[in-house]
Structures are given as C-alpha cells and as structure tokens.
Write a protein that holds these residues in place. Structure first.
Motif, mmCIF file in Angstrom:
data_model
loop_
_atom_site.group_PDB
_atom_site.id
_atom_site.type_symbol
_atom_site.label_atom_id
_atom_site.label_comp_id
_atom_site.label_asym_id
_atom_site.label_seq_id
_atom_site.Cartn_x
_atom_site.Cartn_y
_atom_site.Cartn_z
ATOM 1 N N THR A 11 87.824 59.147 -3.288
ATOM 2 C CA THR A 11 87.208 58.570 -4.480
ATOM 3 C C THR A 11 87.976 57.332 -4.947
ATOM 4 O OG1 THR A 11 88.451 60.101 -5.906
ATOM 5 C CG2 THR A 11 86.217 60.764 -5.233
ATOM 6 N N GLY A 12 89.273 57.303 -4.663
ATOM 7 C CA GLY A 12 90.043 56.108 -4.978
ATOM 8 C C GLY A 12 89.553 54.890 -4.220
ATOM 9 N N ARG A 13 89.148 55.108 -2.981
ATOM 10 C CA ARG A 13 88.592 53.992 -2.203
ATOM 11 C C ARG A 13 87.246 53.548 -2.772
ATOM 12 N NH1 ARG A 13 91.543 56.735 1.916
ATOM 13 N NH2 ARG A 13 89.906 58.276 2.280
ATOM 14 N N TRP A 14 86.481 54.475 -3.317
ATOM 15 C CA TRP A 14 85.193 54.105 -3.917
ATOM 16 C C TRP A 14 85.372 53.253 -5.173
ATOM 17 C CZ3 TRP A 14 82.735 59.692 -4.312
ATOM 18 C CH2 TRP A 14 82.479 60.182 -3.013
ATOM 19 N N TRP A 15 86.339 53.630 -5.997
ATOM 20 C CA TRP A 15 86.396 53.111 -7.366
ATOM 21 C C TRP A 15 87.523 52.134 -7.644
ATOM 22 C CZ3 TRP A 15 86.143 58.921 -8.781
ATOM 23 C CH2 TRP A 15 84.813 59.379 -8.686
ATOM 24 N N ALA A 16 88.393 51.892 -6.694
ATOM 25 C CA ALA A 16 89.588 51.090 -6.987
ATOM 26 C C ALA A 16 89.247 49.712 -7.538
ATOM 27 C CB ALA A 16 90.458 50.966 -5.739
ATOM 28 N N LYS A 17 88.258 49.036 -6.941
ATOM 29 C CA LYS A 17 87.930 47.683 -7.398
ATOM 30 C C LYS A 17 87.504 47.676 -8.858
ATOM 31 C CE LYS A 17 86.624 45.594 -2.968
ATOM 32 N NZ LYS A 17 85.537 44.929 -2.200
ATOM 33 N N GLY A 48 101.252 62.224 -10.958
ATOM 34 C CA GLY A 48 99.846 61.905 -10.717
ATOM 35 C C GLY A 48 99.386 60.629 -11.374
ATOM 36 N N PRO A 49 100.040 59.490 -11.130
ATOM 37 C CA PRO A 49 99.696 58.249 -11.825
ATOM 38 C C PRO A 49 98.422 57.585 -11.341
ATOM 39 C CG PRO A 49 101.364 57.807 -10.186
ATOM 40 C CD PRO A 49 101.179 59.303 -10.205
ATOM 41 N N GLY A 50 97.827 58.086 -10.249
ATOM 42 C CA GLY A 50 96.610 57.452 -9.735
ATOM 43 C C GLY A 50 96.877 56.027 -9.308
ATOM 44 N N TYR A 51 96.091 55.104 -9.858
ATOM 45 C CA TYR A 51 96.246 53.688 -9.501
ATOM 46 C C TYR A 51 97.494 53.055 -10.111
ATOM 47 C CZ TYR A 51 91.266 54.244 -8.415
ATOM 48 O OH TYR A 51 90.054 54.677 -7.931
ATOM 49 N N GLY A 52 98.154 53.749 -11.033
ATOM 50 C CA GLY A 52 99.405 53.246 -11.585
ATOM 51 C C GLY A 52 99.275 52.364 -12.799
ATOM 52 N N THR A 53 98.102 52.307 -13.411
ATOM 53 C CA THR A 53 97.910 51.387 -14.541
ATOM 54 C C THR A 53 98.743 51.803 -15.757
ATOM 55 O OG1 THR A 53 95.899 52.615 -15.128
ATOM 56 C CG2 THR A 53 95.634 50.627 -13.788
ATOM 57 N N PRO A 164 77.978 46.016 -8.000
ATOM 58 C CA PRO A 164 79.044 45.237 -7.351
ATOM 59 C C PRO A 164 79.774 44.298 -8.301
ATOM 60 C CG PRO A 164 77.081 45.288 -5.988
ATOM 61 C CD PRO A 164 76.688 45.877 -7.315
ATOM 62 N N GLU A 165 79.088 43.777 -9.297
ATOM 63 C CA GLU A 165 79.746 42.875 -10.225
ATOM 64 C C GLU A 165 80.865 43.567 -10.992
ATOM 65 O OE1 GLU A 165 76.967 41.013 -12.787
ATOM 66 O OE2 GLU A 165 76.021 39.823 -11.209
ATOM 67 N N GLN A 166 80.706 44.866 -11.214
ATOM 68 C CA GLN A 166 81.728 45.646 -11.907
ATOM 69 C C GLN A 166 82.703 46.318 -10.942
ATOM 70 O OE1 GLN A 166 82.173 45.814 -15.266
ATOM 71 N NE2 GLN A 166 80.561 44.246 -15.390
ATOM 72 N N GLY A 167 82.452 46.164 -9.634
ATOM 73 C CA GLY A 167 83.345 46.745 -8.641
ATOM 74 C C GLY A 167 82.890 48.071 -8.073
ATOM 75 N N TYR A 168 81.718 48.557 -8.502
ATOM 76 C CA TYR A 168 81.182 49.818 -7.979
ATOM 77 C C TYR A 168 80.234 49.503 -6.820
ATOM 78 C CZ TYR A 168 83.012 51.889 -12.252
ATOM 79 O OH TYR A 168 83.844 52.305 -13.269
ATOM 80 N N GLU A 169 80.662 49.844 -5.613
ATOM 81 C CA GLU A 169 79.950 49.389 -4.423
ATOM 82 C C GLU A 169 79.013 50.438 -3.834
ATOM 83 O OE1 GLU A 169 83.115 48.213 -1.844
ATOM 84 O OE2 GLU A 169 83.326 46.238 -2.800
#
Length: 255
Positions: A11-17, A48-53, A164-169
């Motif tokens: 799911t990280g690959r789906w949503w990272a962008k 469990g920081p996920g993307y690290g934000t 795609p404009e929001q990063g959801y592909e």
C-alpha cells in the motif's frame, strides 16, 4: 503478524506519491509530544513511522529521532532523514519486536499502528518500551484504535478512482469489517485491475478501560487519554494514550 510488512510495503507503493508529504497531522503530533514531554531537545524513538513525515517534523523541532519501520516505506522515510535541518533522524528498517537499540529514550511514540497481533504481542511490545527503551521519567505516546468507531464502519465498502494530479494512480476497492468478540477491525484493499490479490490489515481495538487492563504488569500505566472522551470515542477512529512508567504501589486508573 506476518502480513504487516507486505501490507504496508504494497500500500505504501500505491500511496507514497500522494501521502508522503508533511502536513498538519505531523505538526499536531509534535505539538502533543511537546505538551507531554516538553520542548527541550529530547531523544525520541518513533515506532512504525511509515513514510517518516512525523519523524522528520520531530527532528526538525530539534530532537534526536530514531525511527524503526518494518516495511519498504522506510526507504521514503530515509529521504526525509537526509533533508532534516534541525535535530537528527536515523531510520532503521527492522521489526521493532526484534530490533536492538542502544541507550534509552525520553519519548517513545507510536502514531497510528498499535494493535497489530494479539494481546500478548501488545504486552510484549509495551514491556520492551518500559524495560528497555523508555528512560525513568520518560513518556510513551501511543495512538490506539477506537472500537466504537471501527464497529460503526462494519460492512462499509469504498470504491476509489485514480486521481493522478493528487498522486493516486490506482483504482482501488476497500471493505471494512469488525469482529465484536475479538474487537479486531479488518481493513481489506485491492486494485481494480488485480481483484484476485487482496491486502488486509488487522488492528486490535481497545477502549481506554481495556488498555488499562492490557498495560497492567508491563511496567507502564495509562495516565491520560488526550481529548474529551465523550466526543473522542464517538467521532475518532483512534485516540492518543499517554503512558508513563508504573509507580510501585500506585492505584490503577486515569489521572
């Protein structure tokens, strides 16, 4: 718990962008950290920081942060670590049930993720926090899944179109179920073009009273639930629990 690495990596690959961006939620979390631990430079362990934000915002506030992430999202978190300009951020790609860390921490945080595995797994983690990682006088900040809201979502289905404009592909489907006997929420996702491949996460949910019972004997005690419980438990899918080392001879319950 074997599903966790694969679920959060995929799911990280789906949503990272779309979602690997620092936002208000990260700043709110750091504000809570400062409220309960102080604003002075601290040594922080984030599980469990996920993307690290959030870890990046914590470091940029002047703290020394160690972040332990089991999934491939750790690679994204490492890019944030390279951009920290305040304190420092070290990302470790490992299982925090097994990882070995040096020294103790002023703060141990676990934002949005507690509840993976059985009650025994949670106690094992809480015991590690108390015995190995959290210094005397330190504070643990843990987001806990709220069973009341997850139960209200039982049977819900979602169909999300690409943006795609929001990063959801990807075009995605989601179903949510809740087992009232075990108090486990199951959240299942799949891509529309891969309906045979489904990815599920399971989260054990706890009321504050259940959490108090869970932590008993781990070396920690639940001291505060952030927010007004009457509103919080009705509207929010998770709540922030503040825990400290258990004081010998102290009575159970929230302060």
């Amino acid at each position: 718990m074997d599903w966790a690495k694969d679920f959060y990596s995929e799911t990280g690959r789906w949503w990272a962008k779309a979602e690997a961006r620092i936002g208000d939620r990260d700043h709110h979390r750091v504000a809570h950290l400062h409220e309960y631990a102080g604003t002075q430079a601290q040594r922080v362990l984030e599980l469990g920081p996920g993307y690290g934000t959030t870890a990046a915002v914590t470091a940029n506030a002047g703290h020394t942060v160690t972040a332990v992430e089991i999934s491939d999202r750790a690679a994204v978190a490492s890019t944030f670590a390279a951009e920290v300009t305040g304190g420092t951020l070290t990302v470790i790609n490992d299982d925090f049930y097994a990882v070995q860390l040096e020294g103790q921490f002023d703060v141990v945080s676990y934002w949005n993720g507690f509840g993976i595995g059985t009650d025994a797994d949670q106690r094992r983690l809480l015991t590690r926090i108390a015995a190995e990682w959290l210094r005397p006088g330190g504070v643990a900040l843990i987001d806990v899944s709220n069973p009341f809201v997850w139960a209200s979502w039982h049977g819900d289905e979602e169909h999300l179109m690409p943006n795609p404009e929001q990063g959801y592909e990807h075009e995605l489907y989601e179903t949510t179920t809740f087992d009232p006997i075990t108090s486990i929420a199951t959240d299942t996702w799949w891509r529309a073009d891969q309906p045979e491949t489904k990815h599920s996460q399971q989260l054990r949910c706890y009321t504050p009273a259940d959490l108090s019972l869970l932590v008993a004997g781990t070396g920690l005690s639940l001291t505060t639930v952030v927010g007004d419980p009457a509103d919080l438990l009705k509207d929010q899918h998770e709540y922030l629990a503040v825990l400290h080392h258990e004081v010998s001879g102290a009575s159970d319950g929230l302060s």
